[in-house]
Design an enzyme around this catalytic site. Structure first.
Site, PDB file in Angstrom:
ATOM      1  N   VAL A  16     -15.352 -15.989  25.284  1.00 19.37           N
ATOM      2  CA  VAL A  16     -15.882 -16.452  24.295  1.00 19.37           C
ATOM      3  C   VAL A  16     -15.032 -17.799  24.138  1.00 19.37           C
ATOM      4  O   VAL A  16     -15.343 -18.865  23.943  1.00 19.37           O
ATOM      5  CB  VAL A  16     -15.700 -15.804  22.966  1.00 19.37           C
ATOM      6  N   LYS A  19     -16.273 -20.217  26.547  1.00 23.29           N
ATOM      7  CA  LYS A  19     -17.429 -20.796  26.379  1.00 23.29           C
ATOM      8  C   LYS A  19     -17.150 -22.042  25.286  1.00 23.29           C
ATOM      9  O   LYS A  19     -17.609 -22.990  25.131  1.00 23.29           O
ATOM     10  CB  LYS A  19     -18.336 -19.999  25.662  1.00 23.29           C
ATOM     11  N   HIS A  96      -9.145 -17.527  21.047  1.00 22.15           N
ATOM     12  CA  HIS A  96      -9.402 -16.788  19.714  1.00 22.15           C
ATOM     13  C   HIS A  96      -8.691 -15.153  20.119  1.00 22.15           C
ATOM     14  O   HIS A  96      -8.441 -15.069  21.213  1.00 22.15           O
ATOM     15  CB  HIS A  96     -10.960 -16.481  20.147  1.00 22.15           C
ATOM     16  N   HIS A 241     -20.299 -11.519  18.844  1.00 20.66           N
ATOM     17  CA  HIS A 241     -19.872 -11.700  20.045  1.00 20.66           C
ATOM     18  C   HIS A 241     -19.931 -10.367  20.979  1.00 20.66           C
ATOM     19  O   HIS A 241     -19.365 -10.034  21.696  1.00 20.66           O
ATOM     20  CB  HIS A 241     -18.512 -11.904  20.399  1.00 20.66           C
ATOM     21  N   GLU A 247     -26.306 -16.445  23.506  1.00 17.51           N
ATOM     22  CA  GLU A 247     -27.032 -17.829  23.664  1.00 17.51           C
ATOM     23  C   GLU A 247     -28.343 -17.529  23.443  1.00 17.51           C
ATOM     24  O   GLU A 247     -28.867 -18.207  22.584  1.00 17.51           O
ATOM     25  CB  GLU A 247     -26.697 -18.371  25.154  1.00 17.51           C
ATOM     26  N   ARG A 287     -12.764 -20.675   9.484  1.00 17.89           N
ATOM     27  CA  ARG A 287     -13.911 -20.474   8.957  1.00 17.89           C
ATOM     28  C   ARG A 287     -13.639 -19.229   8.029  1.00 17.89           C
ATOM     29  O   ARG A 287     -13.038 -18.189   8.399  1.00 17.89           O
ATOM     30  CB  ARG A 287     -14.854 -19.611  10.061  1.00 17.89           C
ATOM     31  N   GLY A 308     -15.103 -19.669  16.668  1.00 18.39           N
ATOM     32  CA  GLY A 308     -15.811 -19.935  17.761  1.00 18.39           C
ATOM     33  C   GLY A 308     -16.438 -21.496  17.830  1.00 18.39           C
ATOM     34  O   GLY A 308     -16.857 -21.816  16.888  1.00 18.39           O
ATOM     35  N   TYR A 312     -23.558 -21.378  20.110  1.00 13.08           N
ATOM     36  CA  TYR A 312     -24.094 -20.181  19.241  1.00 13.08           C
ATOM     37  C   TYR A 312     -23.286 -20.186  18.037  1.00 13.08           C
ATOM     38  O   TYR A 312     -23.632 -19.142  17.191  1.00 13.08           O
ATOM     39  CB  TYR A 312     -24.832 -19.331  20.009  1.00 13.08           C
TER      40      TYR A 312
END
Length: 343
Positions: A16, A19, A96, A241, A247, A287, A308, A312
């Site tokens: 993740v 990405k 992360h 995840h 995606e 978040r 993230g 997405y």
């Protein structure tokens, strides 16, 4: 401005992170920034590479370390048997999970003296541990789930709990190792699953309500809230995840942005998220995930201090819905990092 972008890492969220870094690379303004991409492999090796595209671990990547010596403030790159220094103005950690989002990397950056985006050591460590975050939030008047901590090797009497309960690793990202338990006979297996990710386990009584979230940007004095989202579930529980191809969407959940809840409820979610952000000492970005009950109360779920940033992911979608694209978010968190260092 020379910016170090650190991604990858040893946690279960390594893919993740890669990405997220790719999305940052797509939105980074190269007229403003000269990026230096540092990928951390699953084994923990640091590699200076051209970018987070597939194959970054190999090819032309070179061994690199972050200097903890403030007189050599930046990256030390090994080339032809010798080290050279690349000075950095700021670091954007795009990491992360454990060793990236829990204060470990932030501590290394503190030693280096390089300004860095995002939460500091204390708030990163605090938010990563769900049980400690709950205690601090409760002291600030924020509702949290009823919970108990299960220490390493501790046995739990399943008949003494009210079901359903969520069994979670206390210090792990996303929903890795999380189980929803509805029967006492399933508790032991769920605890063992959680212990694959952390020796400290949290048991939470399930909260009945809608799962909502809010993106926060800024310092504690004047945080900015993005749009609120709501997770619409068709069945089961939200397992971020965990999809084979995220995606293309999730098999049981859809993020609705802006959340299809009354305006008064959206305002309450935003204000609660800001209160949580301040109470836990966050800065830069985070978040805040919460539950909105049928009675209209808001209950904290967790705080992600390095959310993230993939195509997405919820955080950039919430900020974009509030009129702030990812490129602007990057500019803001970098400016906040530099302003904080100046103070």
């Amino acid at each position: 401005m020379k910016i170090g972008i650190v991604f990858g890492g040893r946690s279960e969220e390594h893919p993740v992170s890669v990405k997220s870094a790719r999305e940052v690379a797509r939105h980074l303004d190269t007229d403003k920034y000269e990026p230096f991409y540092v990928g951390i492999t699953r084994s923990g090796a640091w590699r200076l590479c051209d970018g987070p595209e597939p194959g970054w671990e190999n090819g032309g990547s070179r061994p690199v370390v972050l200097s903890p010596d403030r007189d050599a403030r930046g990256l030390l790159v090994l080339e032809e048997g010798r080290y050279r220094t690349i000075e950095l103005d700021v670091v954007l950690p795009v990491l992360h999970g454990r060793l990236g989002e829990d204060g470990a990397t932030q501590g290394l950056l503190e030693l280096s003296g390089i300004p860095y985006a995002g939460c500091d050591v204390q708030s990163s460590a605090l938010c990563m541990d769900k049980s400690l975050a709950y205690l601090v939030a409760r002291a600030a008047g924020i509702a949290t789930p009823d919970f108990r901590v299960v220490a390493k090797d501790e046995r739990v009497e399943p008949d003494r709990l009210s079901y359903p309960v969520f069994v979670k690793p206390a210090r792990s990202g996303s929903s890795f190792g999380v189980s929803k338990v509805t029967r006492p006979e399933d508790l032991a297996d769920a605890v063992e699953t959680a212990r694959q990710y952390d020796s400290k386990v949290v048991l939470e009584r399930a909260v009945v309500g809608s799962e909502v979230g809010c993106a926060i940007l800024g310092d504690a004095a004047d945080p900015v809230a993005g749009e609120v989202d709501r997770i619409a579930l068709s069945h089961g529980f939200f397992r971020i995840h965990q999809e084979s191809e995220p995606e293309s969407g999730s098999e049981n959940s859809t993020a609705i942005v802006p959340a299809d809840i009354p305006a008064e409820a959206r305002a309450l979610v935003r204000e609660t998220a800001k209160t949580v952000y301040r109470a836990l000492g966050c800065r830069g970005l985070a978040r805040v995930d919460m539950f909105l009950t049928e009675e209209g109360t808001v209950v904290l779920s967790e705080v992600n201090t390095l959310p993230g940033l993939t195509s997405y992911s919820r955080y950039p979608r919430m900020m974009a819905a509030a009129g702030m694209p990812l490129g602007e978010v990057i500019d803001r968190v970098v400016s906040l990092a530099l302003a904080g260092a100046a103070r």
